[in-house]
Design a protein around this motif. Structure first.
Motif, PDB file in Angstrom:
ATOM      1  N   ASN B  58     -56.956-123.071  -1.371  1.00  0.00           N
ATOM      2  CA  ASN B  58     -57.904-122.038  -1.791  1.00  0.00           C
ATOM      3  C   ASN B  58     -59.106-121.875  -0.872  1.00  0.00           C
ATOM      4  OD1 ASN B  58     -57.372-120.633  -4.588  1.00  0.00           O
ATOM      5  ND2 ASN B  58     -56.433-122.666  -4.629  1.00  0.00           N
ATOM      6  N   ILE B  59     -59.306-122.813   0.043  1.00  0.00           N
ATOM      7  CA  ILE B  59     -60.494-122.772   0.895  1.00  0.00           C
ATOM      8  C   ILE B  59     -60.557-121.491   1.758  1.00  0.00           C
ATOM      9  CG2 ILE B  59     -61.609-123.944   2.867  1.00  0.00           C
ATOM     10  CD1 ILE B  59     -62.230-125.036   0.005  1.00  0.00           C
ATOM     11  N   PRO B  60     -59.455-121.081   2.388  1.00  0.00           N
ATOM     12  CA  PRO B  60     -59.568-119.844   3.178  1.00  0.00           C
ATOM     13  C   PRO B  60     -59.922-118.621   2.328  1.00  0.00           C
ATOM     14  CG  PRO B  60     -57.562-121.047   3.737  1.00  0.00           C
ATOM     15  CD  PRO B  60     -58.122-121.693   2.512  1.00  0.00           C
ATOM     16  N   MET B  61     -59.444-118.608   1.091  1.00  0.00           N
ATOM     17  CA  MET B  61     -59.780-117.478   0.220  1.00  0.00           C
ATOM     18  C   MET B  61     -61.261-117.538  -0.154  1.00  0.00           C
ATOM     19  SD  MET B  61     -56.357-116.863  -2.067  1.00  0.00           S
ATOM     20  CE  MET B  61     -55.769-118.539  -2.281  1.00  0.00           C
ATOM     21  N   LYS B  62     -61.761-118.753  -0.381  1.00  0.00           N
ATOM     22  CA  LYS B  62     -63.190-118.917  -0.657  1.00  0.00           C
ATOM     23  C   LYS B  62     -64.002-118.418   0.536  1.00  0.00           C
ATOM     24  CE  LYS B  62     -65.296-122.393   0.637  1.00  0.00           C
ATOM     25  NZ  LYS B  62     -66.118-122.652   1.855  1.00  0.00           N
ATOM     26  N   ASP B  63     -63.590-118.807   1.740  1.00  0.00           N
ATOM     27  CA  ASP B  63     -64.352-118.400   2.927  1.00  0.00           C
ATOM     28  C   ASP B  63     -64.246-116.897   3.175  1.00  0.00           C
ATOM     29  OD1 ASP B  63     -65.633-120.794   3.777  1.00  0.00           O
ATOM     30  OD2 ASP B  63     -63.687-121.582   4.369  1.00  0.00           O
ATOM     31  N   ALA B  64     -63.088-116.329   2.888  1.00  0.00           N
ATOM     32  CA  ALA B  64     -62.953-114.873   3.027  1.00  0.00           C
ATOM     33  C   ALA B  64     -63.824-114.159   1.996  1.00  0.00           C
ATOM     34  CB  ALA B  64     -61.494-114.457   2.881  1.00  0.00           C
ATOM     35  N   ALA B  65     -63.960-114.750   0.814  1.00  0.00           N
ATOM     36  CA  ALA B  65     -64.835-114.148  -0.209  1.00  0.00           C
ATOM     37  C   ALA B  65     -66.285-114.136   0.282  1.00  0.00           C
ATOM     38  CB  ALA B  65     -64.714-114.916  -1.524  1.00  0.00           C
ATOM     39  N   ILE B  66     -66.683-115.190   0.967  1.00  0.00           N
ATOM     40  CA  ILE B  66     -68.049-115.223   1.536  1.00  0.00           C
ATOM     41  C   ILE B  66     -68.203-114.071   2.526  1.00  0.00           C
ATOM     42  CG2 ILE B  66     -69.661-116.529   2.973  1.00  0.00           C
ATOM     43  CD1 ILE B  66     -68.526-119.096   1.729  1.00  0.00           C
ATOM     44  N   ILE B  67     -67.233-113.933   3.424  1.00  0.00           N
ATOM     45  CA  ILE B  67     -67.300-112.854   4.420  1.00  0.00           C
ATOM     46  C   ILE B  67     -67.273-111.491   3.731  1.00  0.00           C
ATOM     47  CG2 ILE B  67     -66.113-111.808   6.398  1.00  0.00           C
ATOM     48  CD1 ILE B  67     -65.141-114.583   7.175  1.00  0.00           C
ATOM     49  N   SER B  68     -66.493-111.395   2.666  1.00  0.00           N
ATOM     50  CA  SER B  68     -66.381-110.098   1.974  1.00  0.00           C
ATOM     51  C   SER B  68     -67.702-109.686   1.334  1.00  0.00           C
ATOM     52  CB  SER B  68     -65.272-110.141   0.920  1.00  0.00           C
ATOM     53  OG  SER B  68     -65.731-110.726  -0.283  1.00  0.00           O
ATOM     54  N   ASN B  69     -68.604-110.643   1.130  1.00  0.00           N
ATOM     55  CA  ASN B  69     -69.917-110.328   0.552  1.00  0.00           C
ATOM     56  C   ASN B  69     -71.032-110.311   1.582  1.00  0.00           C
ATOM     57  OD1 ASN B  69     -69.208-110.063  -2.210  1.00  0.00           O
ATOM     58  ND2 ASN B  69     -68.968-112.275  -2.361  1.00  0.00           N
ATOM     59  N   SER B 125     -61.389-126.052 -11.713  1.00  0.00           N
ATOM     60  CA  SER B 125     -62.552-126.365 -10.865  1.00  0.00           C
ATOM     61  C   SER B 125     -62.494-125.570  -9.568  1.00  0.00           C
ATOM     62  CB  SER B 125     -62.579-127.860 -10.530  1.00  0.00           C
ATOM     63  OG  SER B 125     -62.538-128.626 -11.713  1.00  0.00           O
ATOM     64  N   VAL B 126     -61.331-125.599  -8.933  1.00  0.00           N
ATOM     65  CA  VAL B 126     -61.177-124.899  -7.651  1.00  0.00           C
ATOM     66  C   VAL B 126     -61.320-123.386  -7.853  1.00  0.00           C
ATOM     67  CG1 VAL B 126     -59.557-124.360  -5.782  1.00  0.00           C
ATOM     68  CG2 VAL B 126     -59.768-126.728  -6.609  1.00  0.00           C
ATOM     69  N   ASP B 127     -60.688-122.881  -8.907  1.00  0.00           N
ATOM     70  CA  ASP B 127     -60.780-121.436  -9.170  1.00  0.00           C
ATOM     71  C   ASP B 127     -62.233-121.007  -9.370  1.00  0.00           C
ATOM     72  OD1 ASP B 127     -58.053-121.420  -9.026  1.00  0.00           O
ATOM     73  OD2 ASP B 127     -57.697-121.084 -11.161  1.00  0.00           O
ATOM     74  N   SER B 128     -63.003-121.867 -10.026  1.00  0.00           N
ATOM     75  CA  SER B 128     -64.394-121.475 -10.271  1.00  0.00           C
ATOM     76  C   SER B 128     -65.193-121.475  -8.963  1.00  0.00           C
ATOM     77  CB  SER B 128     -65.048-122.372 -11.318  1.00  0.00           C
ATOM     78  OG  SER B 128     -65.412-123.595 -10.736  1.00  0.00           O
ATOM     79  N   TYR B 129     -64.766-122.294  -8.022  1.00  0.00           N
ATOM     80  CA  TYR B 129     -65.426-122.301  -6.703  1.00  0.00           C
ATOM     81  C   TYR B 129     -65.126-120.992  -5.957  1.00  0.00           C
ATOM     82  CZ  TYR B 129     -66.828-124.242  -2.109  1.00  0.00           C
ATOM     83  OH  TYR B 129     -67.419-124.478  -0.891  1.00  0.00           O
ATOM     84  N   VAL B 130     -63.867-120.579  -5.962  1.00  0.00           N
ATOM     85  CA  VAL B 130     -63.498-119.309  -5.312  1.00  0.00           C
ATOM     86  C   VAL B 130     -64.223-118.154  -5.989  1.00  0.00           C
ATOM     87  CG1 VAL B 130     -61.604-117.738  -4.725  1.00  0.00           C
ATOM     88  CG2 VAL B 130     -61.242-120.217  -4.635  1.00  0.00           C
ATOM     89  N   ASN B 131     -64.271-118.214  -7.322  1.00  0.00           N
ATOM     90  CA  ASN B 131     -64.932-117.160  -8.068  1.00  0.00           C
ATOM     91  C   ASN B 131     -66.438-117.110  -7.807  1.00  0.00           C
ATOM     92  OD1 ASN B 131     -64.367-115.014  -9.846  1.00  0.00           O
ATOM     93  ND2 ASN B 131     -65.464-116.118 -11.471  1.00  0.00           N
ATOM     94  N   PHE B 132     -67.013-118.269  -7.629  1.00  0.00           N
ATOM     95  CA  PHE B 132     -68.431-118.356  -7.252  1.00  0.00           C
ATOM     96  C   PHE B 132     -68.652-117.584  -5.950  1.00  0.00           C
ATOM     97  CE2 PHE B 132     -72.048-120.336  -5.145  1.00  0.00           C
ATOM     98  CZ  PHE B 132     -72.937-120.642  -6.165  1.00  0.00           C
ATOM     99  N   ALA B 133     -67.781-117.859  -4.975  1.00  0.00           N
ATOM    100  CA  ALA B 133     -67.927-117.204  -3.667  1.00  0.00           C
ATOM    101  C   ALA B 133     -67.695-115.696  -3.761  1.00  0.00           C
ATOM    102  CB  ALA B 133     -66.962-117.818  -2.655  1.00  0.00           C
ATOM    103  N   ARG B 134     -66.872-115.295  -4.724  1.00  0.00           N
ATOM    104  CA  ARG B 134     -66.613-113.861  -4.873  1.00  0.00           C
ATOM    105  C   ARG B 134     -67.787-113.129  -5.487  1.00  0.00           C
ATOM    106  NH1 ARG B 134     -60.641-114.662  -7.018  1.00  0.00           N
ATOM    107  NH2 ARG B 134     -59.602-114.598  -5.006  1.00  0.00           N
ATOM    108  N   THR B 135     -68.523-113.818  -6.360  1.00  0.00           N
ATOM    109  CA  THR B 135     -69.490-113.101  -7.203  1.00  0.00           C
ATOM    110  C   THR B 135     -70.955-113.365  -6.849  1.00  0.00           C
ATOM    111  OG1 THR B 135     -69.290-114.898  -8.805  1.00  0.00           O
ATOM    112  CG2 THR B 135     -67.944-112.934  -9.186  1.00  0.00           C
ATOM    113  N   ARG B 136     -71.247-114.440  -6.129  1.00  0.00           N
ATOM    114  CA  ARG B 136     -72.645-114.742  -5.847  1.00  0.00           C
ATOM    115  C   ARG B 136     -73.097-114.168  -4.510  1.00  0.00           C
ATOM    116  NH1 ARG B 136     -75.044-118.568  -9.040  1.00  0.00           N
ATOM    117  NH2 ARG B 136     -73.760-118.916 -10.885  1.00  0.00           N
ATOM    118  N   HIS B 137     -74.394-114.158  -4.312  1.00  0.00           N
ATOM    119  CA  HIS B 137     -74.956-113.820  -3.008  1.00  0.00           C
ATOM    120  C   HIS B 137     -74.303-114.721  -1.962  1.00  0.00           C
ATOM    121  CE1 HIS B 137     -77.750-113.412   0.301  1.00  0.00           C
ATOM    122  NE2 HIS B 137     -78.404-112.458  -0.340  1.00  0.00           N
ATOM    123  N   TRP B 138     -73.903-114.116  -0.843  1.00  0.00           N
ATOM    124  CA  TRP B 138     -73.125-114.866   0.135  1.00  0.00           C
ATOM    125  C   TRP B 138     -73.834-116.144   0.605  1.00  0.00           C
ATOM    126  CZ3 TRP B 138     -75.121-115.747   4.961  1.00  0.00           C
ATOM    127  CH2 TRP B 138     -76.197-114.926   5.351  1.00  0.00           C
TER     128      TRP B 138
END
Lengths: 240, 240
Positions: B58-69, B125-138
């Motif tokens: 899930n880490i690359p998706m988390k990092d892409a979520a950061i970039i997406s924001n 736990s991991v899903d909530s981390y990805v979701n954090f990156a999707r929804t919070r300020h980058w």
């Protein structure tokens, strides 16, 4: 259309994607027709460049949103090249910088473009595209990204600039030329991804709808430009 | 802490980030302490590897979520290297493949790892981390990603494996060794980004909270492993 049973075969599915893509592609919009026919004023061309900069600015975030939703490493490894080519990497300057250079070639200082106040209709359309990529199944967003495939819009654009808007310095058209090369290389891979991962009728339907959604995004950008700069003839300075 | 007035100066802010990072870092969790002290059974080590694979995936998706924001091209250009190094590119195989090799070195066939049923507590736990990156300020998500900075967890992990778990073939530890190099190179840049863009007291507070949130994510992964494999001693096959 009947999607109730089994998924469409590859050729039928591609045909439907293309059909949907062509149906209401933004090149048919009055503003774009004016552009291709050389009927836009300098102000209108500049307004298009400035406002489309908001679209350019958001494309890497849209593509990152796709990656952020995509659990397939092979797809991510391909899709990441879109971000790299738009943001630039190493000595490759990327699409956003290319667009700034297009602006400069058209007499729009870089700082004016960066600090521009984009038309609300343009912002809302682009934002909804990014939001689509954030919230939908990743393959729907891949389908939405296919629009380059359906029309020779880029080539037509370059021709229109070279023929009708020669006051835009030729070196500023580098953006379109790079995109032409990238699009030729990438769009068939993107189409293959869409076909391969839309393995159920329901997902195929959503992919076709996504192409239609993307048309709406581009169409409503043109609407905003048309009403502001053709119908109302707002001077460009109003949007800065 | 009083954030009401002006932002903290650079050094105080970094100190607070580090303080929060160390406070409840997952290396202090009983499961990790057992790992470092060589007290885990083969099954428990394998359970850790299998379940942490979900995190890796899930880490690359988390990092892409950061970039997406993230609207800053310079930040995106740096951050994208995290995705590349995790997914692999060209001849670089990437962290996910490295983790699969760690699994194989520990006697977990690749296909078993890919098709594993991960513990629910790990997934949430991991899903909530990805979701954090999707929804919070980058920049909050950048702060959440700083955890590598605060502890020599990776180095400690390698030492533990080399000392206590020699049945894991040494070539399988390549993942940790590559990450050590990447972390040394990248974490100060990531810290600089966090400091530079947390330019308001409110954002600094959210960044510090993000470090704490990330600790919670890693801690609750360890909780899930501990309750499933230490307290209840579930056989590993139950999670496949």
């Amino acid at each position: 259309m009947n999607y109730a049973r089994s998924p469409l075969d590859r050729e039928t599915f591609i045909q439907k994607l293309r059909g949907e893509g062509n149906e209401r592609f933004h090149t048919k919009h009055p503003f774009n027709r004016m552009m291709f026919e050389g009927k836009l004023t300098k102000t209108q061309v500049r307004a298009w460049i400035v406002n489309m900069f908001y679209y350019q600015l958001n494309i890497p975030m849209k593509d990152a949103a796709i990656i952020s939703n995509c659990p397939i490493p092979e797809v991510r490894r391909f899709w990441i090249s879109r971000i790299l080519e738009h943001d630039g990497y190493g000595k490759v300057e990327g699409g956003i910088t290319g667009w700034l250079k297009l602006g400069e070639a058209a007499g729009i200082p870089k700082d004016d473009m960066i600090s521009a106040r984009f038309l609300p209709g343009v912002r809302f359309s682009v934002d909804s595209y990014v939001n689509f990529a954030r919230t939908r199944h990743w393959v729907e967003s891949v389908a939405a990204s296919l629009s380059d495939l359906f029309y020779e819009a880029l080539a037509e654009r370059v021709k229109a600039f070279e023929k009708h808007y020669r006051w835009v310095k030729s070196e500023g058209l580098g953006y379109f030329r790079s995109r032409l090369i990238q699009t030729k290389r990438d769009s068939n891979i993107a189409l293959d991804i869409a076909v391969r991962y839309c393995d159920a009728a329901e997902l195929q339907k959503r992919a076709i709808d996504a192409v239609s959604f993307k048309n709406d995004v581009l169409w409503s950008i043109s609407d905003a430009l048309y009403t502001a700069y053709v119908v109302n003839e707002v001077p460009l300075s109003a949007s800065f």
